[in-house]
Scaffold this active site. Sequence first.
Site, PDB file in Angstrom:
ATOM      1  N   CYS A 114      23.981  12.232  21.556  1.00  0.00           N
ATOM      2  CA  CYS A 114      23.973  13.698  21.433  1.00  0.00           C
ATOM      3  C   CYS A 114      23.813  14.405  22.774  1.00  0.00           C
ATOM      4  O   CYS A 114      24.133  15.587  22.897  1.00  0.00           O
ATOM      5  CB  CYS A 114      22.876  14.142  20.480  1.00  0.00           C
ATOM      6  SG  CYS A 114      23.187  13.595  18.794  1.00  0.00           S
ATOM      7  N   HIS A 251      21.994  21.909  22.396  1.00  0.00           N
ATOM      8  CA  HIS A 251      22.561  20.973  21.408  1.00  0.00           C
ATOM      9  C   HIS A 251      22.168  21.481  20.027  1.00  0.00           C
ATOM     10  O   HIS A 251      21.037  21.888  19.799  1.00  0.00           O
ATOM     11  CB  HIS A 251      21.997  19.569  21.654  1.00  0.00           C
ATOM     12  CG  HIS A 251      22.335  18.606  20.569  1.00  0.00           C
ATOM     13  ND1 HIS A 251      23.611  18.478  20.069  1.00  0.00           N
ATOM     14  CD2 HIS A 251      21.553  17.725  19.873  1.00  0.00           C
ATOM     15  CE1 HIS A 251      23.600  17.548  19.120  1.00  0.00           C
ATOM     16  NE2 HIS A 251      22.375  17.094  18.981  1.00  0.00           N
ATOM     17  N   ASN A 281      25.290  19.038  13.010  1.00  0.00           N
ATOM     18  CA  ASN A 281      25.098  18.341  14.286  1.00  0.00           C
ATOM     19  C   ASN A 281      26.375  17.545  14.590  1.00  0.00           C
ATOM     20  O   ASN A 281      26.668  16.564  13.920  1.00  0.00           O
ATOM     21  CB  ASN A 281      23.877  17.418  14.156  1.00  0.00           C
ATOM     22  CG  ASN A 281      23.565  16.681  15.444  1.00  0.00           C
ATOM     23  OD1 ASN A 281      24.364  16.650  16.372  1.00  0.00           O
ATOM     24  ND2 ASN A 281      22.389  16.075  15.484  1.00  0.00           N
TER      25      ASN A 281
END
Length: 324
Positions: A114, A251, A281
């Site tokens: 990520c 993020h 996500n």
Amino acid sequence: MNIRAVVRGVGHYLPERVVENSEFEATLETTDEWIRSRTGIERRHFAAEGETTSQLAVKAAQAALTDAGLVADDIDAIVVATSTADFTFPSVATMVQAGLGTTSGFAYDVQAVCAGFIFALTNANGLIVSGQAKRVLVIGAETFSRIMDWEDRGTCVLFGDGAGAVILEAEDGTGTNADRGILASDLHSDGRYRELLYVDGGVSSNGKTGHLRMQGNQVFRHAVTKLAQTAHTALDKAGLTPADVQWIVPHQANLRIIQATAEKMNVPMENVIVTVQDHGNTSAASIPLALSVGKAQGKLKPGELVVVEAIGGGLAWGAIVLRW
Ligand code: UT7
């Protein structure tokens, strides 16, 4: 005179299929209410059968080239951040190069889950300031729907598919933090925490693709402390403070993490670009997606100071300070 890597264009692509939280209620013991209140996620996009990470990446790249007023042959290097490549090899980046119809320059992938886009952007900045490339296409592209365990309600409702792209271009700067472009970067990793977030398959372990496994509340705990820390450090390296920040582009994993980080930095939520409600996500794709959506909403203007920050599997985390 200093060379600076300045954002020249951004673009993104989201697969057509939109999945609302309520769709999960049919197969899992979950509710739209739980997902919304614990994560901020309302919907996400899933790639169609046969639609691959490199295909999403090519579309995002084409949008970024259009935004920059460039063609593929103008690009010296392509760096793709992904953990969900089409194949074990070749890299997604070389497939993007072919997909864009160019043979100029070189292409490779970066994998930091990520936080991948932060690492890829830092890497691309290095190519530019060292004079190895003048224009770098940096892409975050993922199909996390392919590594979900659809019976694990603690993970499968969280992730989505998509791609975002940024074109960095060399420009002469003065060497001060008034310059446009990337001003500072701060990267970290700590492999002792690898079991908090990992995929239980791979080439040299069991030869399987595997499924994502996460101890969500543990990752959450690390995120709320480490993200604010790395953002502060990156600002410090640039000789700036949170009071100088116009936009945080985090993020997009969990709205509560995004809010806690903004609060720790004393930056109001109206100065934070939030897309988690629509994308879920998307791992390495989430920041370039948010940059592209934010720009389309008129939010990122030349000269504005932007902080991007992310954490994910590894653990790996970091932040970049750039002037748009
Ligand atoms: O992008 C990489 C980085 N990843 C992240 O940043 C993710 C970080 N973590 C998170 O976002 C949050 O930890 C989650 C959203 C994953 C979970 O939220 P939480 O507030 O930390 O909840 P929890 O894991 O502590 O679970 C609380 C309860 C549990 O039930 P019990 O054990 O208290 O009875 C879970 O089983 O919520 C339950 N639960 C659910 N309930 C309904 C977990 N998932 C679900 C679900 N629907 N989908």
